[in-house]
Design an enzyme around this catalytic site. Structure first.
Site, PDB file in Angstrom:
ATOM      1  N   CYS A  80       0.841  -1.213   0.000  1.00  0.00           N
ATOM      2  CA  CYS A  80       0.000   0.000   0.000  1.00  0.00           C
ATOM      3  C   CYS A  80       0.870   1.255   0.000  1.00  0.00           C
ATOM      4  CB  CYS A  80      -0.919   0.019   1.221  1.00  0.00           C
ATOM      5  SG  CYS A  80      -2.021  -1.403   1.296  1.00  0.00           S
ATOM      6  N   ARG A 133      -7.916  -4.479  -3.136  1.00  0.00           N
ATOM      7  CA  ARG A 133      -7.472  -3.293  -3.906  1.00  0.00           C
ATOM      8  C   ARG A 133      -8.464  -3.070  -5.049  1.00  0.00           C
ATOM      9  NH1 ARG A 133      -2.451  -2.622  -1.666  1.00  0.00           N
ATOM     10  NH2 ARG A 133      -1.598  -4.574  -0.882  1.00  0.00           N
TER      11      ARG A 133
HETATM   12  C1  BEZ Z   1       0.598  -4.568   1.835  1.00  0.00           C
HETATM   13  O1  BEZ Z   1       1.796  -4.786   1.886  1.00  0.00           O
HETATM   14  O2  BEZ Z   1       0.120  -3.510   1.466  1.00  0.00           O
HETATM   15  C2  BEZ Z   1      -0.327  -5.674   2.259  1.00  0.00           C
HETATM   16  C3  BEZ Z   1       0.001  -6.966   1.925  1.00  0.00           C
HETATM   17  C4  BEZ Z   1      -0.844  -7.988   2.320  1.00  0.00           C
HETATM   18  C5  BEZ Z   1      -1.980  -7.712   3.039  1.00  0.00           C
HETATM   19  C6  BEZ Z   1      -2.311  -6.401   3.322  1.00  0.00           C
HETATM   20  C7  BEZ Z   1      -1.494  -5.367   2.932  1.00  0.00           C
END
Ligand code: BEZ
Length: 239
Positions: free
Chosen positions: A55, A138
């Site tokens: 993110c 997402r």
């Molecule tokens: C992230 O790194 O943004 C992420 C990865 C897996 C689950 C939730 C967020």
């Protein structure tokens, strides 16, 4: 009250639907969505959680490209099921501490919605329990100046989005509207575009006989024409 009645319905908006309306608190104050954005394009997108690496890379990339989207008359609005203070702290950390792929000192100035109750996430089908019951996937919603959803893309938690592709989608949607054409696979401004299908046997024949100027046909139902890059960009930027 029974638990069933308390639960908010999860809905999955579809392309062509009016964007579900909501009011929300964001890092840029309160918004009334999509009303506040009418007259221009808006991309509503969700991310699973603040202070997570994928993110963070996405927010930095989107914020870095914001001016490009702005020139295409498109605003950005983010959302996660985190609270406002978490959002503020995360965006401050990004600006003050994170340097990534040559991007640094990145200030996220587009609104980031707090949605602890998941009210908005549920309205937009962003909670997909097979993936995660408490984090938004997402999701990306492209909403046009009339408040109609024109494209929806969902990605899983582990997959960072391609923001060049999101920009390409925006420009292709605007080009299709502006010139009443369709865009073929991998289209980018300057590439040939697809003309509407022949509506009569006569038109199909004329096209196949090369009688329509500037139109190239691969078969009667598959015809393209040139559309200058400059013409596209002039029409779709700041409109
Ligand atoms: C992230 O790194 O943004 C992420 C990865 C897996 C689950 C939730 C967020």
């Amino acid at each position: 009250m029974e638990e069933k009645q308390e639960q908010q319905a999860v809905t999955m908006p579809r392309i062509g639907d009016a964007a579900p309306a909501f009011k929300a608190i964001t890092t840029q104050g309160e918004i009334n969505f999509p009303k506040d954005y009418s007259g221009g394009w808006v991309i509503l997108f969700s991310h699973p959680a603040d202070f997570t690496p994928v993110c963070t890379s996405e927010f930095m990339t989107f914020a870095h490209m914001e001016e490009q989207y702005e020139k295409a008359n498109c605003k950005l609005v983010g959302l996660s099921v985190d609270g406002l203070y978490s959002h503020i702290a995360w965006l401050r950390t990004i600006k003050e501490k994170i340097e990534y792929k040559g991007m640094k000192d990145i200030e996220v100035t587009f609104p980031l919605i707090e949605d602890i109750t998941m009210e908005v996430a549920k309205k937009y089908g962003m909670i997909q329990p097979g993936e995660d019951t408490t984090k938004a996937v997402r999701a990306v919603f492209f909403i046009d100046p009339k408040g109609i959803i024109r494209t929806i893309i969902y990605y899983p938690l582990s997959l960072g989005r391609n923001f060049d592709e999101l920009y390409r989608v925006l420009i292709a949607l605007k080009t299709a509207d502006e010139f009443s054409i369709a865009t073929p696979a991998d289209w980018r401004p300057g590439d040939d575009v697809i003309v509407p299908p022949a509506g009569s046997c006569g038109t199909a024949k004329d096209r196949m006989e090369g009688k329509e100027e500037d139109v190239t046909c691969y078969d009667w139902f598959f015809c393209t024409k040139k559309l200058d890059k400059e013409k596209v960009l002039k029409a779709v930027l700041k409109k």
